[in-house]
Design a protein around this motif. Structure first.
Motif, short mmCIF file in Angstrom:
data_model
loop_
_atom_site.label_atom_id
_atom_site.label_comp_id
_atom_site.label_asym_id
_atom_site.label_seq_id
_atom_site.Cartn_x
_atom_site.Cartn_y
_atom_site.Cartn_z
N SER A 351 0.83 -1.21 0.00
CA SER A 351 0.00 0.00 0.00
C SER A 351 0.86 1.26 0.00
CB SER A 351 -0.93 0.01 1.22
OG SER A 351 -1.87 -1.03 1.14
N MET A 352 1.90 1.27 0.84
CA MET A 352 2.75 2.45 0.91
C MET A 352 3.52 2.64 -0.39
SD MET A 352 3.48 5.15 2.41
CE MET A 352 2.16 4.75 3.55
N SER A 353 3.94 1.54 -1.02
CA SER A 353 4.60 1.65 -2.32
C SER A 353 3.66 2.24 -3.35
CB SER A 353 5.10 0.28 -2.77
OG SER A 353 5.80 0.37 -3.99
N ALA A 354 2.39 1.83 -3.31
CA ALA A 354 1.40 2.38 -4.25
C ALA A 354 1.19 3.87 -4.02
CB ALA A 354 0.08 1.62 -4.12
N VAL A 355 1.16 4.28 -2.74
CA VAL A 355 1.00 5.71 -2.43
C VAL A 355 2.15 6.52 -3.02
CG1 VAL A 355 1.08 7.40 -0.55
CG2 VAL A 355 -0.40 5.39 -0.36
N HIS A 356 3.38 6.13 -2.75
CA HIS A 356 4.52 6.89 -3.24
C HIS A 356 4.60 6.85 -4.77
CE1 HIS A 356 6.79 8.12 0.40
NE2 HIS A 356 6.04 7.18 0.95
N THR A 357 4.23 5.71 -5.36
CA THR A 357 4.23 5.62 -6.82
C THR A 357 3.16 6.53 -7.41
OG1 THR A 357 4.99 3.33 -6.68
CG2 THR A 357 4.08 4.04 -8.78
N ALA A 358 1.99 6.58 -6.79
CA ALA A 358 0.92 7.45 -7.29
C ALA A 358 1.32 8.92 -7.19
CB ALA A 358 -0.37 7.19 -6.51
N VAL A 359 1.97 9.29 -6.12
CA VAL A 359 2.46 10.67 -5.97
C VAL A 359 3.43 11.00 -7.10
CG1 VAL A 359 3.85 12.22 -4.54
CG2 VAL A 359 2.09 10.78 -3.49
N ALA A 360 4.37 10.09 -7.36
CA ALA A 360 5.35 10.32 -8.42
C ALA A 360 4.69 10.38 -9.79
CB ALA A 360 6.40 9.21 -8.40
N SER A 361 3.69 9.53 -10.02
CA SER A 361 2.99 9.52 -11.30
C SER A 361 2.22 10.82 -11.51
CB SER A 361 2.03 8.33 -11.36
OG SER A 361 1.20 8.40 -12.50
N ALA A 362 1.53 11.27 -10.46
CA ALA A 362 0.76 12.51 -10.57
C ALA A 362 1.67 13.69 -10.89
CB ALA A 362 -0.02 12.76 -9.28
N LYS A 363 2.85 13.72 -10.27
CA LYS A 363 3.80 14.80 -10.55
C LYS A 363 4.38 14.70 -11.96
CE LYS A 363 5.23 15.58 -5.75
NZ LYS A 363 6.33 15.45 -4.77
N ASP A 364 4.34 13.49 -12.53
CA ASP A 364 4.91 13.25 -13.85
C ASP A 364 3.82 13.16 -14.91
OD1 ASP A 364 6.94 12.82 -15.66
OD2 ASP A 364 7.14 10.67 -15.23
N GLY A 365 2.72 13.88 -14.68
CA GLY A 365 1.67 13.96 -15.69
C GLY A 365 0.92 12.67 -15.92
N GLY A 366 0.86 11.81 -14.90
CA GLY A 366 0.12 10.57 -15.02
C GLY A 366 0.89 9.44 -15.68
N ALA A 367 2.20 9.55 -15.74
CA ALA A 367 3.02 8.50 -16.36
C ALA A 367 2.83 7.17 -15.63
CB ALA A 367 4.50 8.90 -16.33
N TRP A 368 2.80 6.09 -16.38
CA TRP A 368 2.69 4.76 -15.79
C TRP A 368 4.00 4.39 -15.12
CZ3 TRP A 368 -1.45 1.52 -15.28
CH2 TRP A 368 -2.61 1.91 -15.93
#
Length: 377
Positions: A351-368
């Motif tokens: 769950s925590m990995s998903a949170v940090h990954t989602a934060v990074a994705s949102a900052k990167d314009g939704g990149a997978w």
């Protein structure tokens, strides 16, 4: 059967989650409240613990005092629940695991992925139970849904759609309310607001019912009230390791939605829907067939759904009894019978990995991006 001894850190008088834990832990007679450090104010914590029936010598002022006091006892607690602010979870959980205690930690288990991976390693090294309170997965009809998926009753899962959205933080004039403000303050909440608070419940539920893990995700975050540093609305698309497509929406500004936690699972031969506001019912539609309502307490349910149902059909079982089901599974695990559905440290770090990954994705314009913690790659 002798009761297990239970201790609690946090969750004191006036707490939102504390009463649910106390009702849940004591509901089935598996545990007795033997020790507590219930408040950040030592005297208030001791006084409240004694009012709840804790002996004065086990009503502690803080968690370090409780750890030292319980370590040397022959009748030490069998389980400690950690219901303190998010930023303290890692330190307390690690300390109690290393001292040989079983732990139930409120979510999020940690603030960082690295901390979560450390908890996984400590739990493995000590052989102690580290559970995480993803209690929505313990509703009987959620267990029914998981069993139906595992038994192939809706075929291979193609798509899962879930939401955990409410409108209780939608009033901009209430944005400075301390009970609201901390959730959007990075110093107190961490890197994410609404997704880390509610969204990870929905993400865990998707993984739990589908019996699969999130592999990659793409996220869009929004702070719809400008004063908020962290997001109050998020959309997350994800792909599971087995190929299932996932869609998740979470929001705290969805005025008109109250609890707003629901999930739909679509397979090759059928679909399922469960909503927390109607938790006694699971909606099932076979391909080409009529929609059916499966009721908690009716005959023919899978074993896990039957086991965790306490009252007869048509009588509601609410949130505290979902928490109680977590404690039932914990009691079984402490006594040596591991339950498949008990959320553990691995779920916490994912769950925590998903949170940090989602934060990074949102900052990167939704990149997978790859959402898996390195420990499981």
């Amino acid at each position: 059967m002798q009761k297990l001894k239970w201790g609690m850190i946090g969750g004191g008088e006036g707490s939102q989650i504390g009463p649910a834990h106390r009702l849940g832990a004591l509901a089935d007679g598996h545990f007795e409240l033997a020790a507590g450090a219930l408040d950040h104010r030592p005297d208030a914590g001791r006084e409240y613990a004694e009012r709840l029936g804790v002996a004065p010598d086990r009503a502690y002022g803080d968690w370090t005092e409780m750890l030292e006091g319980e370590k040397g006892r022959s009748d030490r607690i069998d389980l400690v629940t950690i219901a303190t602010p998010n930023s303290t979870h890692f330190e307390i959980t690690k300390a109690f695991l290393e001292a040989g205690f079983n732990v139930l930690c409120e979510k999020p288990m940690t603030m960082t992925v690295e901390e979560g991976e450390e908890i996984v390693r400590v739990a493995e090294k000590t052989g102690k139970i580290c559970a995480v309170n993803y209690c929505y997965s313990a509703y009987p009809m959620v267990r029914q849904a998981r069993a139906m998926v595992q038994n192939g009753e809706i075929g291979k899962v193609r798509l899962v759609v879930t939401a955990f959205s409410h409108g209780h933080h939608g009033d901009a004039t209430d944005a400075d309310n301390p009970r609201v403000r901390w959730r959007y303050n990075p110093e107190m909440a961490g890197v994410s607001g609404q997704f880390a608070d509610c969204g990870i419940h929905a993400l865990h539920m998707a993984s739990f019912i589908c019996n699969d893990e999130v592999a990659t995700l793409s996220a869009d975050f929004a702070s719809t009230i400008p004063s908020r540093e962290l997001e109050d609305d998020a959309m997350v698309n994800f792909r599971m390791q087995g190929g299932t497509v996932g869609r998740l929406w979470t929001s705290s500004v969805a005025i008109g939605r109250q609890h707003g936690f629901d999930i739909q699972v679509f397979g090759e031969t059928g679909g399922l829907r469960w909503a927390s506001e109607q938790p006694n019912q699971l909606i099932y539609t076979p391909v080409g067939g009529r929609t059916q309502i499966i009721e908690k307490g009716e005959g023919g349910l899978h074993d896990d759904a039957q086991r965790l149902s306490r009252v007869s059909i048509a009588h509601p079982e609410g949130f505290p009894l979902a928490v109680a089901n977590i404690y039932c599974d914990l009691a079984d695990a402490i006594r040596g019978e591991i339950r498949d559905g008990l959320p553990n440290a691995a779920d916490g770090v994912r769950s925590m990995s998903a949170v940090h990954t989602a934060v990074a994705s949102a900052k990167d314009g939704g990149a997978w991006k790859d959402a898996r913690p390195s420990i499981f790659k």
